[in-house]
Design an enzyme around this catalytic site. Structure first.
Site, PDB file in Angstrom:
ATOM      1  N   HIS A  40      -5.340  -6.601 -28.415  1.00  0.00           N
ATOM      2  CA  HIS A  40      -4.090  -7.319 -28.162  1.00  0.00           C
ATOM      3  C   HIS A  40      -3.743  -7.321 -26.672  1.00  0.00           C
ATOM      4  O   HIS A  40      -4.177  -6.452 -25.904  1.00  0.00           O
ATOM      5  CB  HIS A  40      -2.958  -6.700 -28.973  1.00  0.00           C
ATOM      6  CG  HIS A  40      -3.043  -7.027 -30.437  1.00  0.00           C
ATOM      7  ND1 HIS A  40      -2.005  -6.856 -31.312  1.00  0.00           N
ATOM      8  CD2 HIS A  40      -4.058  -7.550 -31.173  1.00  0.00           C
ATOM      9  CE1 HIS A  40      -2.363  -7.251 -32.529  1.00  0.00           C
ATOM     10  NE2 HIS A  40      -3.612  -7.660 -32.472  1.00  0.00           N
ATOM     11  N   GLU A  57      -1.053  -6.594 -25.105  1.00  0.00           N
ATOM     12  CA  GLU A  57      -0.329  -5.416 -24.615  1.00  0.00           C
ATOM     13  C   GLU A  57      -1.302  -4.276 -24.316  1.00  0.00           C
ATOM     14  O   GLU A  57      -1.196  -3.592 -23.286  1.00  0.00           O
ATOM     15  CB  GLU A  57       0.688  -4.936 -25.660  1.00  0.00           C
ATOM     16  CG  GLU A  57       1.764  -5.952 -26.013  1.00  0.00           C
ATOM     17  CD  GLU A  57       1.386  -6.866 -27.191  1.00  0.00           C
ATOM     18  OE1 GLU A  57       0.199  -7.237 -27.333  1.00  0.00           O
ATOM     19  OE2 GLU A  57       2.293  -7.206 -27.964  1.00  0.00           O
ATOM     20  N   CYS A  79       3.261  -6.232 -32.233  1.00  0.00           N
ATOM     21  CA  CYS A  79       3.031  -5.692 -33.580  1.00  0.00           C
ATOM     22  C   CYS A  79       3.291  -4.179 -33.553  1.00  0.00           C
ATOM     23  O   CYS A  79       3.518  -3.601 -32.483  1.00  0.00           O
ATOM     24  CB  CYS A  79       1.601  -5.984 -34.023  1.00  0.00           C
ATOM     25  SG  CYS A  79       0.379  -5.027 -33.111  1.00  0.00           S
ATOM     26  N   CYS A 138       0.942  -2.175 -31.244  1.00  0.00           N
ATOM     27  CA  CYS A 138       1.295  -2.315 -29.823  1.00  0.00           C
ATOM     28  C   CYS A 138       2.600  -1.591 -29.516  1.00  0.00           C
ATOM     29  O   CYS A 138       2.763  -1.044 -28.423  1.00  0.00           O
ATOM     30  CB  CYS A 138       1.378  -3.788 -29.435  1.00  0.00           C
ATOM     31  SG  CYS A 138      -0.235  -4.579 -29.450  1.00  0.00           S
TER      32      CYS A 138
HETATM   33  O1  LIG Z   1       1.520  -8.212 -30.292  1.00  0.00           O
HETATM   34  C1  LIG Z   1       0.533  -8.966 -30.430  1.00  0.00           C
HETATM   35  N1  LIG Z   1      -0.354  -9.130 -29.409  1.00  0.00           N
HETATM   36  C2  LIG Z   1      -1.474  -9.896 -29.519  1.00  0.00           C
HETATM   37  O2  LIG Z   1      -2.236 -10.037 -28.569  1.00  0.00           O
HETATM   38  N2  LIG Z   1      -1.705 -10.536 -30.715  1.00  0.00           N
HETATM   39  C3  LIG Z   1      -2.887 -11.386 -30.866  1.00  0.00           C
HETATM   40  C4  LIG Z   1      -3.896 -10.946 -31.901  1.00  0.00           C
HETATM   41  C5  LIG Z   1      -4.484 -12.257 -32.342  1.00  0.00           C
HETATM   42  O3  LIG Z   1      -5.525 -12.638 -31.440  1.00  0.00           O
HETATM   43  C6  LIG Z   1      -3.323 -13.234 -32.211  1.00  0.00           C
HETATM   44  C7  LIG Z   1      -2.587 -13.484 -33.518  1.00  0.00           C
HETATM   45  O4  LIG Z   1      -3.323 -14.381 -34.268  1.00  0.00           O
HETATM   46  P1  LIG Z   1      -2.717 -15.210 -35.486  1.00  0.00           P
HETATM   47  O5  LIG Z   1      -1.360 -15.808 -35.012  1.00  0.00           O
HETATM   48  O6  LIG Z   1      -3.718 -16.283 -35.747  1.00  0.00           O
HETATM   49  O7  LIG Z   1      -2.528 -14.255 -36.617  1.00  0.00           O
HETATM   50  O8  LIG Z   1      -2.419 -12.654 -31.293  1.00  0.00           O
HETATM   51  C8  LIG Z   1      -0.841 -10.417 -31.750  1.00  0.00           C
HETATM   52  C9  LIG Z   1       0.291  -9.661 -31.628  1.00  0.00           C
HETATM   53  C10 LIG Z   1       1.297  -9.549 -32.723  1.00  0.00           C
HETATM   54  O9  LIG Z   1       0.701  -9.402 -33.921  1.00  0.00           O
END
Ligand SMILES: O=c1[nH]c(=O)n([C@H]2C[C@H](O)[C@@H](COP(=O)(O)O)O2)cc1CO
Length: 183
Positions: free
Chosen positions: A97, A99, A123, A126
């Site tokens: 992610h 973060e 999430c 994170c």
């Molecule tokens: O806090 C976050 N930080 C972050 O980088 N992500 C990323 C993970 C995935 O590559 C994408 C979420 O994918 P999707 O919306 O298709 O479920 O965002 C997702 C979150 C929250 O879930």
């Protein structure tokens, strides 16, 4: 000398209050830092959700940048699918992610007391990283999945740890004006 801290400190040096960067302060630099997070989100190869994060210290300097990507050196090894019969064929178990990457890529000794600007509400995993790294403020652009357990657990974690959270979504207009002047 008393061991109690009398001043705010950056790397052990006292910093007078008037020199500390205040998110949402008179100059309202929030918009620029969120725009930086948005710009880095554009580097993500995730076809569905591109996320950017920018960590700013108490002096108003950027000390970390990240976006959601597959682990270093394995960028081409894993799928970007959201759905598959086997979860191991989706992106979720593998993607790092934004973060996490911003915290791991930090250019300072630590990120204690910092603000993280992130284009998606963090999430729960994170949120744990944010708390343990000493970041104190979260500024987010969108909250795409407010009803998921991950988001709700995240909110509980951040609230319990006293991390301030607020939404700023006006950088969209700033960025679109930059985009249109470049055309
Ligand atoms: O806090 C976050 N930080 C972050 O980088 N992500 C990323 C993970 C995935 O590559 C994408 C979420 O994918 P999707 O919306 O298709 O479920 O965002 C997702 C979150 C929250 O879930």
């Amino acid at each position: 000398m008393s061991s109690k801290r009398k001043h705010n400190e950056i790397n052990g040096d006292p910093v007078p209050d008037k020199h500390l960067y205040k998110a949402g302060g008179p100059k309202d630099d929030d918009i620029y830092f969120m725009a930086v997070a948005l710009l880095f989100a554009k580097k993500s190869l995730d076809p569905n959700t591109k996320v950017g994060a920018c960590i700013v210290n108490q002096e108003g300097n950027i000390v970390g940048i990240g976006y959601n990507k597959m682990p270093n050196g394995c960028e081409d090894e894993f799928p970007w699918e959201r759905k598959a019969e086997n979860r191991l064929e989706t992106k979720y178990p593998y993607v790092c992610h934004a973060e996490l990457n911003a915290i791991m890529n930090k250019t300072s000794m630590d990120v204690k007391g910092c603000t993280i600007y992130v284009t998606l509400y963090p999430c729960n995993e994170c949120a744990k990283l944010i708390i343990q790294s000493g970041i104190r403020h979260v500024v987010y652009l969108t909250n795409k999945y407010p009803d998921t357990e991950e988001t709700q657990a995240s909110q509980r974690l951040l609230d319990a740890a006293g991390i301030t959270q607020r939404q700023r979504n006006d950088p969209c207009s700033l960025l679109s004006s930059i985009d249109s002047s470049a055309e």
